[in-house]
Design an enzyme around this catalytic site. Structure first.
Site, mmCIF file in Angstrom:
data_model
loop_
_atom_site.group_PDB
_atom_site.id
_atom_site.type_symbol
_atom_site.label_atom_id
_atom_site.label_comp_id
_atom_site.label_asym_id
_atom_site.label_seq_id
_atom_site.Cartn_x
_atom_site.Cartn_y
_atom_site.Cartn_z
ATOM 1 N N CYS A 72 1.015 -1.391 -0.087
ATOM 2 C CA CYS A 72 0.174 0.003 0.091
ATOM 3 C C CYS A 72 1.030 1.357 0.217
ATOM 4 C CB CYS A 72 -0.798 0.071 1.362
ATOM 5 S SG CYS A 72 -1.787 1.557 1.401
ATOM 6 N N CYS A 78 -0.485 6.258 7.013
ATOM 7 C CA CYS A 78 -1.552 5.932 7.406
ATOM 8 C C CYS A 78 -1.619 5.105 8.854
ATOM 9 C CB CYS A 78 -2.366 4.923 6.646
ATOM 10 S SG CYS A 78 -3.960 4.131 7.081
ATOM 11 N N CYS A 81 -2.663 0.097 9.434
ATOM 12 C CA CYS A 81 -1.808 -1.203 9.026
ATOM 13 C C CYS A 81 -0.542 -1.258 9.531
ATOM 14 C CB CYS A 81 -1.940 -1.688 7.575
ATOM 15 S SG CYS A 81 -3.581 -2.028 6.778
ATOM 16 N N GLN A 250 -17.735 -8.156 13.584
ATOM 17 C CA GLN A 250 -16.343 -8.616 13.371
ATOM 18 C C GLN A 250 -16.191 -7.998 11.963
ATOM 19 O OE1 GLN A 250 -14.249 -9.232 15.343
ATOM 20 N NE2 GLN A 250 -15.266 -10.313 17.143
ATOM 21 N N ASN A 283 -24.414 -12.546 16.940
ATOM 22 C CA ASN A 283 -23.354 -13.163 16.512
ATOM 23 C C ASN A 283 -22.968 -14.671 16.944
ATOM 24 O OD1 ASN A 283 -21.111 -13.436 14.529
ATOM 25 N ND2 ASN A 283 -19.812 -12.872 16.245
ATOM 26 N N ASP A 325 -27.552 -2.175 30.699
ATOM 27 C CA ASP A 325 -26.193 -2.799 31.428
ATOM 28 C C ASP A 325 -25.920 -4.076 32.014
ATOM 29 O OD1 ASP A 325 -24.074 -2.494 33.841
ATOM 30 O OD2 ASP A 325 -23.496 -1.333 32.099
ATOM 31 N N ASP A 341 -18.317 -11.299 25.482
ATOM 32 C CA ASP A 341 -17.447 -10.593 24.470
ATOM 33 C C ASP A 341 -17.524 -9.128 24.721
ATOM 34 O OD1 ASP A 341 -16.211 -9.889 22.053
ATOM 35 O OD2 ASP A 341 -17.866 -10.700 20.792
ATOM 36 N N CYS A 367 -10.776 -8.445 22.444
ATOM 37 C CA CYS A 367 -10.095 -8.002 21.289
ATOM 38 C C CYS A 367 -8.827 -7.230 21.862
ATOM 39 C CB CYS A 367 -10.958 -7.019 20.720
ATOM 40 S SG CYS A 367 -11.728 -5.675 21.710
#
Length: 411
Positions: A72, A78, A81, A250, A283, A325, A341, A367
């Site tokens: 790229c 940027c 990535c 996701q 999900n 909550d 999650d 994550c």
């Protein structure tokens, strides 16, 4: 007069989970994007006050064998990535290392598994960009500077096509643009800005060849909508899975399918009393709830709850949904399985009350390795043992990863 920045030479000791290289210099440790372990680099300090020194790598004096030329043209500027300058084996080793290091720092040890993405370019089914003064793109790493882009190599083709079209819009002021996949595999776009827009923008948005466009402008809570701006994916059962306009999902659909399958395998919800926290639009729920003895799903976002109810209805799945909550669902009788999650901040304050309900198994999807390790540090002293840990290459070319762990209650 512009102040000159100090230029230092140093050796890259490591890369941390933020994607920053840890550079040893004569002035101490400096953090900067774009370095690989073992490299000798020249770095320009940003000059900002604070205990942590940060800078920008201006040249690589001794390159790692793992260094590659990023495909790229925006990669060096940027902020998206952060590992595109490393070959795939090194990217995966670094991601795996971030999770392994976090678990070991928390005093946890188990065999660490890792699932790779089948695609490392063109994989992103959702993205968030910014616009300002006629520019549309991503922010430079750790900066408010906007990098104007005309193409992004990690976007799925429908999203790249949408970006090309959206660049023709005359957007006023500044704001945020979200892209995702919608009905029929076509892109949807959500534009948010407090700036007033011209009538011409609405006409142009309606003419875009997208599945749908939603405009949240001038503080509006209800969007102007053209077409169907909802996000659509495929559930674990092969049926369509609805997502709310501008909601969360996701970003890598192939890896998400592998993640869902692993959660199903680890949770073993058949005939069990199950609590799912941070359920989103379903999900995991649609794959887990079918055979459970009882199932409660908790989600705070109203739009996600509406989508969740719809996804359950079309599958004739009946379960208890708690909107609000997670604290509203922490107290109660004994449980067999908990699936959670949480957002990047993890689940602080939640776990002690969950443990009081004595679930046999806890499946935690994360994550962020650091907050995951912190939360596991609350569970293991309370009678739980880590049985499974796996990283998922949800975001190739970056330092981010998804992970799932299984804890079982000691008997």
């Amino acid at each position: 007069m512009k102040q000159e920045r100090a230029i230092l030479e140093g050796r890259v000791r490591d890369v941390v989970a933020s994607g920053d290289a840890v550079i040893e210099t004569s002035a101490g440790i400096v953090f900067a994007r774009g370095g690989l372990p073992g490299e000798t680099v020249r770095v320009s300090l940003d000059g900002k006050p604070g205990r942590t020194k940060r800078g920008r790598i201006t040249s690589v004096l001794g390159a790692s064998p793992s260094r590659v030329e990023p495909p790229c043209k925006y990669a060096e500027r940027c902020g998206g990535c952060s590992l595109m300058h490393a070959d795939l084996d090194s990217q995966r080793a670094l991601q795996r290392g971030f999770l392994d290091s976090a678990l070991r720092k928390a005093g946890l040890s188990t065999e660490l598994r890792f699932t790779v993405s089948p695609d490392v370019l063109g994989y992103r089914s959702r993205a968030r960009l910014a616009f300002r003064k006629g520019q549309l793109g991503f922010h430079r790493g750790r900066s408010e500077q906007l990098i104007d882009i005309d193409a992004c190599l990690v976007l799925a083709p429908p999203l790249q096509d949408a970006l090309t079209q959206l660049r023709t819009l005359a957007l006023s002021g500044e704001g945020e643009l979200s892209l995702a996949l919608g009905a029929g595999g076509r892109a949807v776009a959500v534009i948010r800005s407090d700036a007033a827009q011209s009538p011409a923008l609405y006409r142009a948005a309606e003419a875009l060849q997208l599945a749908g466009v939603a405009l949240f402008l001038s503080g509006a809570t209800t969007p102007a909508q053209f077409g169907d701006a909802r996000e659509w994916s495929v559930g674990a059962d092969g049926q369509p899975l609805e997502g709310p306009i501008g909601g969360f999902s996701q970003a890598n659909r192939a890896v998400n399918a592998a993640l869902v399958a692993r959660v199903v395998e680890l949770a073993q919800t058949e005939g069990m009393r199950v609590l799912e926290l941070y359920a989103g639009s379903g999900n995991f729920t649609v794959a887990l709830a079918g055979g459970a003895l009882s199932y409660t799903a908790v989600e705070q976002a109203p739009d996600a709850v509406r989508a969740l109810r719809q996804n359950l209805a079309v599958r004739s799945l009946k379960l208890k949904i708690v909107e609000g909550d997670v604290a509203r669902a922490l107290a109660g009788p004994a449980l067999d399985v908990v699936v959670l999650d949480p957002p990047r901040t993890g689940a602080p304050g939640v776990l002690p009350q969950l443990v009081a309900r004595k679930p046999k198994r806890i499946v935690y999807v994360s994550c962020d390795p650091a907050t995951l390790a912190r939360d596991l540090g609350e569970l293991t002293p309370r009678g739980y043992t880590l049985r499974w840990a796996e990283g998922f290459e949800m975001f190739p070319q970056t330092a981010d990863l998804e992970s799932v762990v299984l804890l079982e209650r000691d008997t």
